[in-house]
Motif scaffolding. Sequence first.
Motif, short mmCIF file in Angstrom:
data_model
loop_
_atom_site.label_atom_id
_atom_site.label_comp_id
_atom_site.label_asym_id
_atom_site.label_seq_id
_atom_site.Cartn_x
_atom_site.Cartn_y
_atom_site.Cartn_z
N THR A 236 0.80 -1.21 0.11
CA THR A 236 -0.10 0.08 -0.02
C THR A 236 0.98 1.29 -0.15
OG1 THR A 236 -0.24 -0.08 2.55
CG2 THR A 236 -1.85 -0.90 1.11
N LEU A 237 1.81 1.16 0.80
CA LEU A 237 3.03 2.47 0.72
C LEU A 237 3.57 2.58 -0.86
CD1 LEU A 237 4.72 1.88 4.26
CD2 LEU A 237 3.06 3.84 3.55
N ARG A 238 3.85 1.61 -1.25
CA ARG A 238 4.50 1.71 -2.45
C ARG A 238 3.57 2.40 -3.36
NH1 ARG A 238 8.50 -0.65 -5.97
NH2 ARG A 238 9.56 -1.78 -4.29
N GLY A 239 2.15 1.76 -3.30
CA GLY A 239 1.18 2.17 -4.34
C GLY A 239 1.02 3.69 -4.33
N MET A 240 0.98 3.99 -3.09
CA MET A 240 0.72 5.65 -2.79
C MET A 240 1.78 6.57 -3.07
SD MET A 240 -1.53 5.70 0.78
CE MET A 240 -0.61 4.51 1.83
N LEU A 241 2.91 5.83 -2.90
CA LEU A 241 4.32 6.54 -3.12
C LEU A 241 4.38 6.67 -4.85
CD1 LEU A 241 6.41 5.08 -0.47
CD2 LEU A 241 5.84 7.63 -0.69
N THR A 242 4.11 5.69 -5.36
CA THR A 242 4.21 5.57 -6.69
C THR A 242 3.06 6.64 -7.50
OG1 THR A 242 4.84 3.26 -6.98
CG2 THR A 242 3.82 4.10 -8.89
N ARG A 243 1.87 6.79 -6.88
CA ARG A 243 0.74 7.71 -7.33
C ARG A 243 1.44 9.16 -7.03
NH1 ARG A 243 -4.71 6.07 -7.40
NH2 ARG A 243 -4.73 4.35 -8.64
N LEU A 244 2.32 9.49 -6.03
CA LEU A 244 2.71 10.72 -5.95
C LEU A 244 4.06 11.20 -6.58
CD1 LEU A 244 2.70 10.96 -1.87
CD2 LEU A 244 1.36 12.57 -3.58
N GLY A 245 4.58 10.05 -7.42
CA GLY A 245 5.68 10.24 -8.27
C GLY A 245 6.97 10.11 -7.71
N CYS A 246 7.15 9.45 -6.51
CA CYS A 246 8.35 9.36 -5.69
C CYS A 246 9.03 8.05 -6.30
CB CYS A 246 7.89 8.93 -4.35
SG CYS A 246 7.17 10.15 -3.53
N GLU A 247 10.39 7.88 -6.17
CA GLU A 247 11.30 6.76 -6.52
C GLU A 247 10.97 5.99 -5.05
OE1 GLU A 247 14.96 7.60 -8.01
OE2 GLU A 247 14.35 8.88 -9.49
#
Length: 416
Positions: free
Chosen positions: A217-228
């Motif tokens: 879930t963290l990876r998904g939200m971070l990806t939505r934010l454009g984070c690496e």
Amino acid sequence: MVEVISCFDAVANPGKMLPVEESINRILNVVPNATKTERIPLSKAMDRVLATDQYSPFNVPPHTNSAMDGYAIAFTDPLPVSWRLVGEAYAGRGYPEKLNQGEAVAIMTGAPVPEGADTIIIKEAASLKGAALSIQGGVQKGQHVRLAGEDIPRGSLCLPSGSLLSPQALGLLASMGLSSVEVFKPVKVAIFSTGDEVVDQGEALPEFGIYDTNRFTLRGMLTRLGCEVIDLGIIEDDQRSLSEALALAASSADIMLSSGGVSMGEADYIKSALKQEGRVDFWRIAMRPGRPLAFGDVGGKPFFGLPGNPVAVMVTFMQFVQPALRKMMGQTAWQPNRMIAIAEETLKSRLGRTDYSRGVYHINESGQLVVRSTGSQGSGILTSMVMANCLIEITDEFERIDVGEPVLIQPFSDLM
């Protein structure tokens, strides 16, 4: 190094809880601003954050043009009975002569308005017999004319630094002739989970074990934010392993997130490892779900220790980590999207505590925005987040919201 402002002495004052808004402000006061930038093609800039103010080098639109298909005339009062059609104007190719009173030019949408003309008669309101043009109905001076610079005057600020580049923003920059743009570099985020009971997918599930969901879930939200995302996996419950993971995260990422191991009663080695590698406060937040939170500095980088329960992880990420990341991405003026909906059911809370219930909002048959909860609100019920499309935010001055009363909601559109 990030300076951590201690919120309270958790040992000396274990009963005190920090309000949500104060917690957010403390975090935003210490996380760093975005500084690293890069120039990238405009075609690859979607969802990136603009690093420089953008001023228009020319008027948009660059010339006065027609907003409709029709006929360009010079307005007079009174209007003549008819006009003499003398030519045509197309987008990209205008009428070359100055228009005199009593003359008209057939004009297409987007075509430059001829010199001397100031009004457009739409095609549907006109009739043409030979070269004589007549109209039905009234005419207003300047109607259906788009003036040069009407959208953006030359030299004006059209997009400030810190703007998230949406499709419409990309279109605006493209209209200025830009082929590349200066943006802030993506934030690098290291994540890991803790807990001997937590097991990776693909492994046999032991008795009393659980599969790790939080990193996904963290990876998904971070990806939505454009984070690496730098995924360090599941860290064993011992001080050495945690210290090594923290050191690796601090050397490779801009910010680090862990899940699990931040409750007041957790094993001392977790706190010892954090103390050894940096400076971290263990906070108790006046909220539900997600009361325990660790925040501070590890190896000169911001560190968030999130709760272990899956829903609590997502809620605390939305309320605390997201604002910090938005600032580190360059979005210094970002605010969460909130709307007011009408409660379809009684929603209970507690004075002095902010409740975030999973909710479903929609437009009812009367055209009102209404919301209901997804049912049971346990912090481990992942299905409640799957069914929801918002969080229902009941702030600390309310102990209940009755049916028909307004309540704040946070739509999931940003992240989920």
